[in-house]
Design an enzyme around this catalytic site. Structure first.
Site, PDB file in Angstrom:
ATOM      1  N   CYS A 176       0.855  -1.184   0.000  1.00 45.28           N
ATOM      2  CA  CYS A 176       0.000   0.000   0.000  1.00 45.28           C
ATOM      3  C   CYS A 176       0.886   1.228   0.000  1.00 45.28           C
ATOM      4  O   CYS A 176       2.016   1.182   0.488  1.00 45.28           O
ATOM      5  CB  CYS A 176      -0.914   0.023   1.224  1.00 45.28           C
ATOM      6  N   LYS A 216     -12.061  -4.532   3.057  1.00 49.90           N
ATOM      7  CA  LYS A 216     -11.471  -3.662   4.065  1.00 49.90           C
ATOM      8  C   LYS A 216     -12.403  -2.491   4.301  1.00 49.90           C
ATOM      9  O   LYS A 216     -12.708  -1.726   3.382  1.00 49.90           O
ATOM     10  CB  LYS A 216     -10.107  -3.170   3.588  1.00 49.90           C
ATOM     11  N   ARG A 248      -2.202   3.844  12.540  1.00 50.34           N
ATOM     12  CA  ARG A 248      -1.771   5.023  11.780  1.00 50.34           C
ATOM     13  C   ARG A 248      -0.705   5.795  12.537  1.00 50.34           C
ATOM     14  O   ARG A 248       0.126   6.468  11.925  1.00 50.34           O
ATOM     15  CB  ARG A 248      -2.974   5.879  11.410  1.00 50.34           C
ATOM     16  N   GLU A 258     -16.802  -7.668  -3.629  1.00 49.30           N
ATOM     17  CA  GLU A 258     -15.372  -7.332  -3.540  1.00 49.30           C
ATOM     18  C   GLU A 258     -14.524  -8.606  -3.547  1.00 49.30           C
ATOM     19  O   GLU A 258     -13.516  -8.690  -4.248  1.00 49.30           O
ATOM     20  CB  GLU A 258     -15.087  -6.550  -2.243  1.00 49.30           C
ATOM     21  N   LYS A 309     -11.259  -7.214   7.078  1.00 49.17           N
ATOM     22  CA  LYS A 309     -10.581  -6.340   8.024  1.00 49.17           C
ATOM     23  C   LYS A 309     -11.458  -5.158   8.359  1.00 49.17           C
ATOM     24  O   LYS A 309     -11.958  -4.525   7.423  1.00 49.17           O
ATOM     25  CB  LYS A 309      -9.267  -5.875   7.397  1.00 49.17           C
ATOM     26  N   SER A 317      -5.294  -3.080  14.882  1.00 53.55           N
ATOM     27  CA  SER A 317      -4.630  -2.363  15.975  1.00 53.55           C
ATOM     28  C   SER A 317      -5.589  -1.906  17.076  1.00 53.55           C
ATOM     29  O   SER A 317      -5.302  -2.071  18.257  1.00 53.55           O
ATOM     30  CB  SER A 317      -3.862  -1.172  15.410  1.00 53.55           C
TER      31      SER A 317
HETATM   32  C1  PBG Z   1      -2.612   0.585   5.138  1.00 55.56           C
HETATM   33  C2  PBG Z   1      -3.054  -0.321   6.221  1.00 55.56           C
HETATM   34  C3  PBG Z   1      -3.813  -0.012   7.347  1.00 55.56           C
HETATM   35  C4  PBG Z   1      -3.881  -1.163   8.093  1.00 55.56           C
HETATM   36  C5  PBG Z   1      -3.190  -2.146   7.402  1.00 55.56           C
HETATM   37  N1  PBG Z   1      -2.703  -1.616   6.226  1.00 55.56           N
HETATM   38  C6  PBG Z   1      -4.392   1.271   7.822  1.00 55.56           C
HETATM   39  C7  PBG Z   1      -5.334   2.034   7.026  1.00 55.56           C
HETATM   40  O1  PBG Z   1      -5.949   1.571   6.068  1.00 55.56           O
HETATM   41  O2  PBG Z   1      -5.464   3.197   7.372  1.00 55.56           O
HETATM   42  C8  PBG Z   1      -4.571  -1.295   9.420  1.00 55.56           C
HETATM   43  C9  PBG Z   1      -3.948  -2.244  10.337  1.00 55.56           C
HETATM   44  C10 PBG Z   1      -4.334  -2.095  11.749  1.00 55.56           C
HETATM   45  O3  PBG Z   1      -5.106  -1.202  12.158  1.00 55.56           O
HETATM   46  O4  PBG Z   1      -3.825  -2.892  12.527  1.00 55.56           O
HETATM   47  N2  PBG Z   1      -3.384   0.560   4.010  1.00 55.56           N
HETATM   48 ZN    ZN Z   2      -2.885   2.337   2.791  1.00 60.65          ZN
END
Ligand code: PBG
Ligand code: ZN
Length: 332
Positions: A129, A204, A214, A242, A257, A283
């Site tokens: 990403c 997601k 973040r 999706e 997720k 997280s």
């Molecule tokens: C980035 C990404 C994120 C997470 C995994 N890859 C954050 C987001 O989309 O802002 C979240 C992981 C977590 O909260 O543990 N694309």
């Molecule tokens: Zn991202």
């Protein structure tokens, strides 16, 4: 007999469900879901430099490591029985082309090479990403104030390729751009990485549970939010579209997720698709448990094992969790 008659007979009194709960042996015998070390993936955050181990305030027990110290952390994980990890990179320099995301000498490729040299049989997955590599913090290329889907695709494909070239076993796109799985698959195949698997963050949601991450990955968008590309938490049927689309494009594994607020979605994909389903215990889910456990409001071990088991019961064979290493210890 009618249902009412059945209820009235002695049969009702013969159904004693407590019989099979009477001893640990009996409970083990009839247990439907068993969490095993094979199911777990531990995320790791990797930063540039050396000799760095930076705590993340909102995620007690989780650190950002430079590649040298990451190797030590991975060794401990390995020793605990860890079999798979997921790497997130935090580059030194961000720009509007996310150039560090696909640099051959980027922080993630560097970490992969070191890990694979030392632990060739540890499964290495990488997050694909752009958000941590972009000045603006969005997951794709920004043009005219909007996140441009198609301009993002070549960058994501290049990023996945850089990870594969460094030795990643699995690439895991989390950006939520349309068609990125197909583009990543094509890029990998063209460069002879046909054996590298794609774990798609297919479903997601635009979730508040990513807050602590973040901070960890320094990937907060500096304008707007992620609602134009991540899914609306209110939608379930859209998840199927999706996930089916990503399987069509070549995803080997599809992930939901976050996990806990979306177990209905995990169960739906498990029933309707024939690829392995993963779930990301994110997280915010981790931080809430850690905060409550620190106050002794909950029993951390019991809550974590119950939570991970519930994710598996819902239908996820694979669970990405910051609790993975602790869980391995507790499962012994
Ligand atoms: C980035 C990404 C994120 C997470 C995994 N890859 C954050 C987001 O989309 O802002 C979240 C992981 C977590 O909260 O543990 N694309
Ligand atoms: Zn991202």
């Amino acid at each position: 007999m009618t249902p009412n008659e059945i209820r009235d007979t002695k049969y009702e009194r013969r159904n004693r469900y407590r019989r099979l709960r009477a001893s640990p042996t009996l409970r083990n015998l009839v247990r439907e879901t068993t969490l095993t070390p094979d199911d777990l993936i531990q995320p790791f955050f990797v930063v540039e430099g050396s000799n760095k181990k930076e705590p993340i305030a909102s995620m007690p027990g989780i650190f950002r490591y430079s590649p040298d110290l990451l190797l030590k952390a991975v060794a401990a994980y390995r020793k605990a029985g860890g079999q798979a990890c997921l790497l997130f990179g935090i580059p030194n320099k961000k720009d509007n082309a996310a150039s560090q995301a696909y640099a051959a000498a980027g922080v993630v490729p560097k970490a992969i090479r070191q890990i694979k040299k030392e632990f060739p049989d540890l499964l290495v997955a990488t997050d694909v990403c752009l958000c941590a590599y972009m000045t603006h913090g969005h997951c794709g290329v920004v043009k005219g104030g909007v996140i441009d889907n198609d301009l993002s695709l070549p960058l994501l494909a290049r990023m996945a390729l850089a990870h594969a070239a460094a030795g990643a076993d699995i690439v895991a796109p989390s950006d939520m751009m349309d068609f990125r799985v197909g583009r990543i698959r094509a890029g990998l195949d063209k460069n002879k990485f046909t054996g590298v698997a794609i774990l798609s963050y297919a479903v997601k949601y635009a979730s508040a549970y990513y807050g602590p991450f973040r901070e960890a990955a320094d990937s907060r968008p500096n304008f707007g939010d992620r609602k134009t590309y991540q899914m609306d938490p209110a939608n379930q049927r859209e998840a199927l579209k999706e996930a089916e689309q990503d399987v069509t494009e070549g995803a080997d594994i599809v992930m939901v997720k976050p996990a806990l607020a979306y177990l209905d979605v995990v169960a739906l994909l498990r029933r309707r698709l024939n690829v392995p389903v993963a779930a990301y215990n994110v997280s915010g889910e981790y931080s809430m448990v850690k905060a409550a456990a620190a106050k002794n409001w909950v029993d951390e071990k019991a809550v974590v094992l119950e939570t991970l088991t519930s994710i598996k019961r819902a239908g996820a064979k694979i669970i990405v969790s910051y609790h993975a290493q602790d869980a391995l210890r507790w499962l012994k």
